[in-house]
Design a protein around this motif. Sequence first.
Motif, PDB file in Angstrom:
ATOM      1  N   TYR A   3     -34.369  28.712  -2.767  1.00  0.00           N
ATOM      2  CA  TYR A   3     -35.048  27.592  -2.128  1.00  0.00           C
ATOM      3  C   TYR A   3     -34.539  27.396  -0.700  1.00  0.00           C
ATOM      4  N   ASP A  30     -43.144  27.235  -5.050  1.00  0.00           N
ATOM      5  CA  ASP A  30     -42.574  26.222  -5.931  1.00  0.00           C
ATOM      6  C   ASP A  30     -41.962  25.157  -5.030  1.00  0.00           C
ATOM      7  N   ARG A  32     -40.254  21.349  -4.295  1.00  0.00           N
ATOM      8  CA  ARG A  32     -39.473  20.219  -4.805  1.00  0.00           C
ATOM      9  C   ARG A  32     -39.363  19.170  -3.704  1.00  0.00           C
ATOM     10  N   THR A 111     -44.533  18.493 -12.376  1.00  0.00           N
ATOM     11  CA  THR A 111     -43.718  18.401 -11.165  1.00  0.00           C
ATOM     12  C   THR A 111     -44.651  18.470  -9.977  1.00  0.00           C
ATOM     13  N   GLU A 152     -41.669  14.101 -13.956  1.00  0.00           N
ATOM     14  CA  GLU A 152     -40.294  14.026 -13.460  1.00  0.00           C
ATOM     15  C   GLU A 152     -39.535  12.837 -14.054  1.00  0.00           C
TER      16      GLU A 152
END
Length: 309
Positions: A3, A30, A32, A111, A152
């Motif tokens: 990441y 992906d 976050r 998510t 989440e």
Amino acid sequence: MEYQEFTGKTVEEAVEKGLQALGIAREDADIRVLEEGKKKLFGSVKARVEIAAKTVCEACVCEKETNASVDTNASDGERTVVFLEGLFKLLNITACTELVGEGDKVEINVTAANTTAIIGKHGAMLDAIQTLAGAVANTGRDDYKRVVVDCENYRENREATLNRLSENLAQKAIRLGKKIKLEPMNPYERRIIHAALAEREGVSTISEGKEPNRYIVIIPDNLEDPDAPALPARNERDRRGRGNDRGFNRGGRGRNDRGFNKDGRSGGFNKKPFNRDRGNGGASGGTTLKTSNDFFGIFLGNSGNNDEK
């Protein structure tokens, strides 16, 4: 996956920067969300996200094409996951959907880059998504299977909040000896309140009203007046000390039946005399306003030298 962190004024801006820097499409990333950007009185806080490119072998249901035909051998949970992925694509929401468990109930976790878009106010959006997911999962079934969609860990946090709220309001109901009415809630949240106070001594709970405005009433065992209306859980600010039966009163001072008096004494408008010169033998001096029935005007002089005058 490795990441990398990116920042921007908003989450979307940070995501776009990351996608451009990594040279990947949104569906291949992906994402976050570490912190959502917000403005402050002085300055602002930047939005922070972490982005990594998905690997080919990643065992994530997000890799499935949302418009692909559903496998006839797919389970109820797998069919529901594919449906939610297509739903989020139509809503233009960046989200990854994961099938967590499929036993007595189907559990799905979502998510998202923007959790607010998934959860909504008081979980209203999340509940709507869960309702649709339940309809899909139970298509063609003879017996109903419960479906839980979470984002989440929102539902666990919300349940903890409702448990604390129920205990605080139960204490308030007992202390006041009055019924307390909560704001309208959905059936899921009402069940949490009922369960939290089921074994709690000193109170009982009932549901009143009609959907979607059905709400819970907490009833203390020491109820003083059964016919009195229930107090709302959020009362208006306590106004004691801000007024009395004689008029506006701030901190015990103010207006009474004889006039406005700032230093709390009875009588008309009263201020300390304006004194330009205090060097006259200790006399108060200055200008004094004095009214009487047989005299009109003002008295100029020294009120301290001759009390009879």
